[in-house]
Design a protein around this motif. Structure first.
Motif, short mmCIF file in Angstrom:
data_model
loop_
_atom_site.label_atom_id
_atom_site.label_comp_id
_atom_site.label_asym_id
_atom_site.label_seq_id
_atom_site.Cartn_x
_atom_site.Cartn_y
_atom_site.Cartn_z
N SER A 6 0.81 -1.21 0.00
CA SER A 6 0.00 0.00 0.00
C SER A 6 0.84 1.26 0.00
CB SER A 6 -0.94 0.01 1.22
OG SER A 6 -0.18 -0.13 2.41
N ARG A 7 2.12 1.13 0.39
CA ARG A 7 2.99 2.31 0.45
C ARG A 7 3.99 2.35 -0.71
NH1 ARG A 7 5.60 1.25 5.88
NH2 ARG A 7 6.90 3.04 5.37
N GLY A 8 3.76 1.55 -1.74
CA GLY A 8 4.67 1.53 -2.88
C GLY A 8 5.27 0.16 -3.04
N SER A 9 6.39 -0.09 -2.31
CA SER A 9 7.00 -1.41 -2.39
C SER A 9 7.65 -1.76 -1.06
CB SER A 9 8.06 -1.46 -3.51
OG SER A 9 9.11 -0.55 -3.22
N ALA A 10 7.72 -3.08 -0.79
CA ALA A 10 8.40 -3.59 0.40
C ALA A 10 9.62 -4.36 -0.08
CB ALA A 10 7.47 -4.49 1.20
N VAL A 11 10.77 -4.06 0.51
CA VAL A 11 12.04 -4.67 0.07
C VAL A 11 12.61 -5.50 1.23
CG1 VAL A 11 14.33 -4.25 -0.90
CG2 VAL A 11 12.46 -2.65 -1.39
N ASP A 12 12.86 -6.78 0.97
CA ASP A 12 13.48 -7.65 1.96
C ASP A 12 14.80 -8.17 1.41
OD1 ASP A 12 11.58 -8.32 4.38
OD2 ASP A 12 10.29 -8.20 2.63
N LEU A 13 15.83 -8.08 2.24
CA LEU A 13 17.18 -8.47 1.83
C LEU A 13 17.70 -9.50 2.84
CD1 LEU A 13 19.56 -7.91 -0.08
CD2 LEU A 13 20.16 -5.95 1.35
N HIS A 14 18.00 -10.71 2.35
CA HIS A 14 18.42 -11.80 3.24
C HIS A 14 19.84 -12.24 2.91
CE1 HIS A 14 14.02 -12.74 4.01
NE2 HIS A 14 13.95 -12.16 2.82
N TYR A 15 20.62 -12.62 3.94
CA TYR A 15 21.82 -13.39 3.61
C TYR A 15 21.71 -14.73 4.32
CZ TYR A 15 24.74 -12.30 7.82
OH TYR A 15 25.28 -12.20 9.09
N TRP A 16 21.91 -15.79 3.52
CA TRP A 16 21.66 -17.17 3.96
C TRP A 16 22.99 -17.85 4.20
CZ3 TRP A 16 22.85 -22.09 2.23
CH2 TRP A 16 22.07 -23.15 2.72
N ILE A 17 23.10 -18.54 5.34
CA ILE A 17 24.35 -19.17 5.74
C ILE A 17 24.18 -20.68 5.71
CG2 ILE A 17 25.99 -19.45 7.64
CD1 ILE A 17 25.06 -16.66 8.62
N GLY A 18 24.89 -21.36 4.81
CA GLY A 18 24.89 -22.81 4.79
C GLY A 18 25.65 -23.37 5.98
N LYS A 19 25.27 -24.57 6.45
CA LYS A 19 25.88 -25.11 7.69
C LYS A 19 27.36 -25.43 7.53
CE LYS A 19 24.51 -30.01 7.22
NZ LYS A 19 25.82 -30.64 7.28
N ASP A 20 27.80 -25.63 6.26
CA ASP A 20 29.22 -25.95 6.04
C ASP A 20 29.98 -24.78 5.38
OD1 ASP A 20 28.88 -28.53 7.07
OD2 ASP A 20 28.20 -29.29 5.14
N SER A 21 29.38 -23.59 5.39
CA SER A 21 30.04 -22.45 4.73
C SER A 21 31.19 -21.93 5.60
CB SER A 21 29.04 -21.33 4.48
OG SER A 21 28.49 -20.86 5.69
N SER A 22 32.15 -21.28 4.95
CA SER A 22 33.32 -20.78 5.68
C SER A 22 33.03 -19.43 6.31
CB SER A 22 34.51 -20.63 4.71
OG SER A 22 34.25 -19.56 3.80
N GLN A 23 33.81 -19.07 7.34
CA GLN A 23 33.67 -17.77 7.99
C GLN A 23 33.90 -16.63 7.00
OE1 GLN A 23 32.71 -16.88 11.10
NE2 GLN A 23 32.26 -19.03 11.53
N ASP A 24 34.85 -16.84 6.06
CA ASP A 24 35.14 -15.80 5.07
C ASP A 24 33.92 -15.53 4.20
OD1 ASP A 24 37.66 -15.53 6.00
OD2 ASP A 24 38.64 -16.69 4.41
#
Length: 862
Positions: free
Chosen positions: A53-71
């Motif tokens: 109703s106010r134009g647009s809603a923006v959602d930004l996610h970062y997804w972390i896999g269980k075996d991903s590296s800290q870097d």
């Protein structure tokens, strides 16, 4: 858009979903056909933009896999910060951990999320040389939000309560645990079909094992792959879900710097108010460890904003919460609906109220009821929902009073008069589409006994049964009458504080009574008895003072002409005495004398109701575990109303309970108790008198269906059950034999005949090389001699005829030139048409339009 100071790739601000993987510390776009599949060794960035109703809603996610590296995790977090700047601080940011994703994230992948072993960017790439040369086992969990995790190819991976998919490339076998629900089986089948259609171009076969004894051939294949099973299967593993008491435990922390140190100080608990959030600072809102929110004031420093995720993760560690705890970072002015509903009320600047009336926060104004045309209700179901109207209130009414725990008919001449010492049943009947529909209101007086309230509910069940169990049941607490209830009494609704309408009255009626009248027309007027003293008056309204000699109509300075006219109509019902209209400030001495003398009363202009337009929320209800659990369905639609569930739709002013036909008796019996529990434990401290409306599947009223986009009234009569979906996997007789080759060894050294393994009659998208397949697919042939290396012909097979692969599951842009996207089925050959729909074109076009559309949807031709 690009950001000159960052390594961001070009970002397109378009509606819908965009996904990037982190590869060599760079953002690399993921092909659309691979959306929903995530490598456990990687991190991903997900951007979602939708209209609101106010134009647009923006959602930004970062997804972390269980075996991903800290870097990789660090790179993903940095890119999210840069993207937030590039998108000018509009997004709501989310930190997602594999297996613990937020409802918002899961809502993007309606068929489910698949976790694959390995990683695209890691040193142990998961290479598939042939999209049919696959051997994997997927563990499918969840009823509303499904996830499939790749597990070890062993019977040890199985349990009695979940769905497992044995994926052999050319064949998908769905094994349903003996304790699975229908909803879990249906979601599993939806995922299997999705893999078949999107990864295998519709050319894999799906077999289902509901009972191992009934599927010996499929079990033989499973034993060839997994070996003989030894020992008992493990019991079901319950999902770890937060109960409503945990979610209700909200605490707000103020985050600020003091002497170069970061201070986190608790400042408030439930219920929270919006004024606690100061624009100069940042805050952490802890929802019982279930979710952590970080709110960044628009006047807070750049450094504070940049450190938001770091602070939230540090807070999680300090509190001893699991590292998988979901985090949401919100910017001042771009808050998510889920965050706002944790506060008692939330007001936005220049927000529109009702039907297009804007105001500025803090502006003082008289509340005007917006008039609307009831004839628009059927044409605009969303208006029916917004105005909370079932119809135009022109139906028939019957009223009963609960007397000696039984129903006693009320004299029609007194319809609309309700006494606080009684309970009433009001049956409203209206005709729609040529047949009667029913709404059954249970009105509970404030001073009625517990026995009467219980008897009211029991009699309502009986009355509902007499009308074929089709009635919509509405629990109405005195003083909280919904809009439609007011409308059906045509401006003559009068609520007496106490007493009874029974013939044998124990207590005489008071000699002096005062009523507050609110409303501008027959649809919204109500007269409520208030204490007969001067302090009850209010300059914005009309009051009726009834004495033994006269009835005064007292008109406050702020009331309108319409309000005065409606009050005159009510006055004739309340008193047969002479009516005297008096204006505020011109009262005779007798008026004040009847009220016990002059006293201060509310005389300032009423403030504009500053309640934000509430975004409705849908939940699946369950309390079979002994704890009340609700699973939210974000971005809900009619498809999310499962037949074997009880669903709760919260529109703030009303609570709807939708009861599916196949829901179990326990959940149906506990539905109202669950709704009351929901109100009681709501973080915002909700009004316990909020109307609760019980709706049955197939008998949904307009004020319920209006909250759903494109409601299909024929869905329940033509929607496919799990068994029907299972049977529609294909024509078994068309596939006499399927050869399953495992490691080039045929089962039993012979071709295995599989009787209940059905072939797809709905081949969909053409083959594609996803970013998961790092070499060309080999050819695969079955009875239809399909070669996966050849793309479907874009050349018509005859005059205006195209192959099914060119037409099925295609967007408008992907269709051949000249093809009408609303009539894709028209361009199929007669043979293909009959194969897909099981009927000729002539038979198909003789069906009702809605039925044609339903079949087209199921076959990917809509």
């Amino acid at each position: 858009m690009t950001d000159g100071d960052t390594n961001l790739p070009p970002i397109e601000r378009k509606l819908g979903l965009q996904i990037w993987g982190i590869e060599n510390m760079k953002m690399v776009p993921v092909p659309e056909k691979a959306y929903g599949t995530f490598f456990e060794g990687d991190c991903y960035i997900v951007l979602h933009i939708k209209r609101n109703s106010r134009g647009s809603a923006v959602d930004l996610h970062y997804w972390i896999g269980k075996d991903s590296s800290q870097d990789e995790q660090g790179a993903a977090a940095l890119y999210v910060t840069q993207l937030d700047n590039a998108l000018r601080g509009n997004p709501v940011q989310h930190r997602e951990v594999q297996g613990h994703e937020s409802e918002t994230f899961q809502s993007y992948f309606r068929n489910g999320i698949i976790y694959k072993k390995g990683g695209v960017a890691s040193g142990f790439k998961h290479v598939e040389t042939n999209m049919y040369n696959i051997k994997r086992l997927l563990h499918v969990k969840g009823k509303k939000h499904v996830s499939a995790t790749e597990v070890a190819l062993s019977w040890d991976s199985f349990n009695k309560g979940d769905v497992f998919l044995l994926d052999l490339g050319k064949v998908l076998i769905q094994w349903n645990g003996p304790n699975c629900s229908i909803a879990e089986k249906s979601r599993g089948l939806a995922l299997a079909r999705s893999i078949r259609d999107s990864e295998r171009g519709g050319r894999a076969q799906i077999g289902i094992i509901d009972n191992e004894k009934d599927s010996p051939d499929l079990m033989q294949i499973m034993k060839m792959v997994l070996g003989e099973r030894r020992g008992e299967l493990r019991d079901a593993i319950p999902d770890a879900k937060a109960d409503e008491l945990q979610k209700a435990n909200v605490r707000l922390y103020h985050v600020y710097e003091k002497d170069n140190d970061l201070v986190v100080q608790e400042i408030a608990t439930r219920p929270l108010t919006q004024d606690l959030l100061q624009h100069e600072d940042c805050y952490i809102l802890d929802q019982g460890g279930f979710k952590i929110y970080v709110w960044r004031g628009n006047a807070s420093s750049v450094e504070e904003k940049k450190a938001a995720f770091t602070r939230a993760v540090g807070f999680i560690q300090a509190k001893g919460y699991p590292s998988s705890t979901n985090v949401e970072v919100l910017n001042d002015g771009a808050e998510s609906a889920m965050f706002k509903q944790l506060f008692q009320r939330w007001t936005e600047k220049y927000e529109t109220q009702g039907l297009g009336k804007a105001y500025t926060t803090g502006k003082i104004a008289k509340v005007e009821k917006v008039k609307f045309d009831t004839t628009q209700l059927h044409a605009r179901p969303e208006l029916a929902a917004e105005q909370r109207m079932v119809d135009d209130a022109s139906g028939e009414i019957e009223v009963w009073r609960i007397e000696d725990l039984h129903m006693q008919p009320v004299n029609p001449k007194t319809y609309g008069q309700f006494y606080g010492g009684d309970c009433y049943l009001v049956l409203y009947t209206y005709v729609r589409s040529g047949r009667p529909h029913y709404v059954l209101y249970m009105w509970q007086g404030r001073h009625a006994s517990v026995d009467e309230i219980t008897a009211c509910a029991l009699n309502a069940i009986e009355l509902d049964k007499q009308h074929g169990d089709e009635a919509v049941q509405v629990r109405v607490t005195m003083g909280k009458e919904p809009a439609h209830f007011l409308a059906i009494f045509k401006g003559k609704l009068i609520i007496y504080e106490g007493g009874t309408s029974r013939a044998q009255k124990n207590v005489p009626e008071p000699a002096i009574r005062l009523f507050q009248v609110r409303g501008t027309d027959e649809l919204n007027t109500k007269a409520t008895e208030v204490p007969a003293r001067a302090s009850s008056l209010n300059s914005n309204d009309v009051f009726l003072l009834a004495t033994s000699q006269v009835c005064y109509l007292w008109c406050g300075k702020g009331c309108s002409g319409d309000e005065r006219e409606m009050a005159k109509m009510v006055a004739d019902i309340i008193s047969k005495r002479d009516k005297h209209t008096i204006l505020e400030g011109q009262e005779p001495a007798e008026f004040w004398e009847a009220l016990g003398g002059k006293a201060p009363y509310a005389s300032e202009k009423r403030f504009q109701e500053q309640v934000t337009h509430y975004q409705p929320r849908l939940f699946e209800c369950s309390n079979q575990t002994g704890r009340f659990i609700m699973t939210e369905v974000v971005g809900f639609c009619q498809e999310d109303l499962d037949e074997d569930d009880v669903m709760l739709l919260d529109t703030w002013e009303e609570i709807f309970l939708w009861v599916g036909k196949a829901s179990n008796t326990y959940e149906r019996n506990e539905a109202i108790a669950s709704a009351k529990e929901y109100l009681k434990t709501h973080p915002a401290g909700r009004d316990l008198a909020t109307p609760i409306i019980l709706v049955k599947q197939g008998y949904e009223p307009l004020n319920f269906t209006g909250w759903f986009n494109a409601w299909d009234p024929y869905k329940w009569s033509d929607g496919k059950s799990y068994e029907e979906m299972k049977n529609s996997l294909g024509d078994v007789s068309a596939i006499s034999e399927i050869k399953v080759d495992l490691n080039n060894i045929s089962l039993n050294k012979t071709t295995l005949s599989i009787t209940n393994l059905a072939g797809s009659s709905t081949a969909s998208t053409s083959e594609y090389k996803s970013h998961f397949n790092h070499s060309d697919s080999n050819s695969y042939s079955n009875s239809s001699s399909y070669n996966s290396n050849s793309s479907p012909s874009m050349v018509p097979n005859g005059e205006g005829i195209y192959s099914r692969e060119v037409l099925m599951n295609k967007t408008v842009d992907e269709l051949p030139e000249g093809v009408d996207p609303t009539k894709k089925e028209y361009y199929l050959s007669d043979a293909d048409f009959h194969d897909i729909f099981g009927k000729s074109k002539d038979e198909f076009y003789q069906m009702p339009k809605w039925k044609q559309q339903n079949e087209k949807k199921q076959c990917g031709l809509f």
